[in-house]
Scaffold this active site. Structure first.
Site, short mmCIF file in Angstrom:
data_model
loop_
_atom_site.label_atom_id
_atom_site.label_comp_id
_atom_site.label_asym_id
_atom_site.label_seq_id
_atom_site.Cartn_x
_atom_site.Cartn_y
_atom_site.Cartn_z
N HIS A 85 -10.29 1.57 1.19
CA HIS A 85 -9.73 2.89 1.53
C HIS A 85 -10.82 3.95 1.62
O HIS A 85 -10.87 4.71 2.59
CB HIS A 85 -8.72 3.35 0.45
CG HIS A 85 -7.32 2.93 0.72
ND1 HIS A 85 -6.66 3.19 1.89
CD2 HIS A 85 -6.41 2.29 -0.07
CE1 HIS A 85 -5.41 2.72 1.83
NE2 HIS A 85 -5.24 2.16 0.64
N HIS A 108 -9.17 -3.49 -2.36
CA HIS A 108 -8.23 -2.73 -1.52
C HIS A 108 -8.59 -1.23 -1.55
O HIS A 108 -8.64 -0.57 -0.52
CB HIS A 108 -6.80 -2.97 -2.03
CG HIS A 108 -5.72 -2.26 -1.27
ND1 HIS A 108 -4.78 -2.91 -0.51
CD2 HIS A 108 -5.43 -0.93 -1.17
CE1 HIS A 108 -3.97 -2.01 0.04
NE2 HIS A 108 -4.33 -0.79 -0.36
N GLU A 109 -8.85 -0.71 -2.75
CA GLU A 109 -9.12 0.73 -2.89
C GLU A 109 -10.51 1.10 -2.37
O GLU A 109 -10.69 2.18 -1.79
CB GLU A 109 -8.98 1.17 -4.36
CG GLU A 109 -7.61 0.90 -5.00
CD GLU A 109 -6.43 1.36 -4.18
OE1 GLU A 109 -6.55 2.32 -3.41
OE2 GLU A 109 -5.36 0.72 -4.30
N CYS A 125 0.86 -1.18 0.00
CA CYS A 125 0.00 0.00 0.00
C CYS A 125 0.90 1.23 0.00
O CYS A 125 1.87 1.28 0.77
CB CYS A 125 -0.88 -0.01 1.24
SG CYS A 125 -1.98 1.42 1.36
ZN ZN Z 1 -3.63 1.16 -0.10
#
Ligand code: ZN
Length: 196
Positions: A161, A157-158, A115
């Protein structure tokens, strides 16, 4: 074009859920272009707006395709190497997802993730194998995609976020604790450095 500053953990913005985008104007187009440029300059394959200190639900993804290296002297090596998968439709494409949501998932998989907000940290993370995502482009037009492979992992993953979730949340408490302590030490060191 502007390169944006990438925020590192434990910045609060990384654990704050982002808000829905309602204004699709020139500013948004410039911002998403800047996100793509920042991501490319940092060597990342995905970036969420939180990571550049902006709390709008925007993510960018571009996963480059690399030809698998074939080593003639060691025939086993090409099957073991990362990137030995075939080229997919989503490789080398610049994706901008505004207000993305996961609408369907299938299967489970484990893969190593890094990341940009956790420099030098790579861990095995469990994710869904595939996901269908609904979103809008930077003009506000809706679209839906079916993601597989690294693209599906990157999207999860995004999207985490922009929901204020960092990948530590997918690790065991022990592993997350070790990483937090390592980064805290690094931060003290960096701050000490600046005072010199
Ligand atoms: Zn990340």
């Amino acid at each position: 074009m502007t390169l944006l500053k990438i925020v590192k953990w434990p910045a609060k913005v990384l654990e704050t859920p982002a808000s829905k985008v309602t204004v699709f104007d020139e500013n948004l187009k410039i911002f998403t272009t800047d996100m793509h440029e920042t991501m490319a300059a940092s060597g990342g394959v995905g970036l969420a707006a939180n990571q550049v200190n902006d709390l709008r639900r925007i993510i960018t993804i571009c996963i480059p395709w690399f030809e698998p290296k074939v080593n003639d002297e060691d025939p086993a090596s090409d099957t073991e190497q990362e990137g030995s998968e075939k080229k997919e439709w989503w490789h080398d494409k610049r994706f901008t997802f505004v207000n993305p949501t996961i609408v369907k998932t299938e299967g489970r998989c484990r893969g190593q993730e890094g990341c940009l907000s956790f420099p030098g940290t790579y861990e095995m993370i469990e994710r869904f194998l595939t996901c269908d995502v609904k979103a809008q482009d930077e003009m506000g037009s809706p679209f839906e995609i079916h993601a597989t492979g690294l693209f599906a992992i990157c999207l999860q993953h995004e999207i985490d976020h922009i929901n204020g979730v960092v990948f530590l949340k997918h690790m065991s408490r022990l592993k997350a604790g070790l990483i937090k302590r390592k980064l805290a030490r690094q931060k003290e060191f960096d701050e000490g450095d600046l005072e010199l």
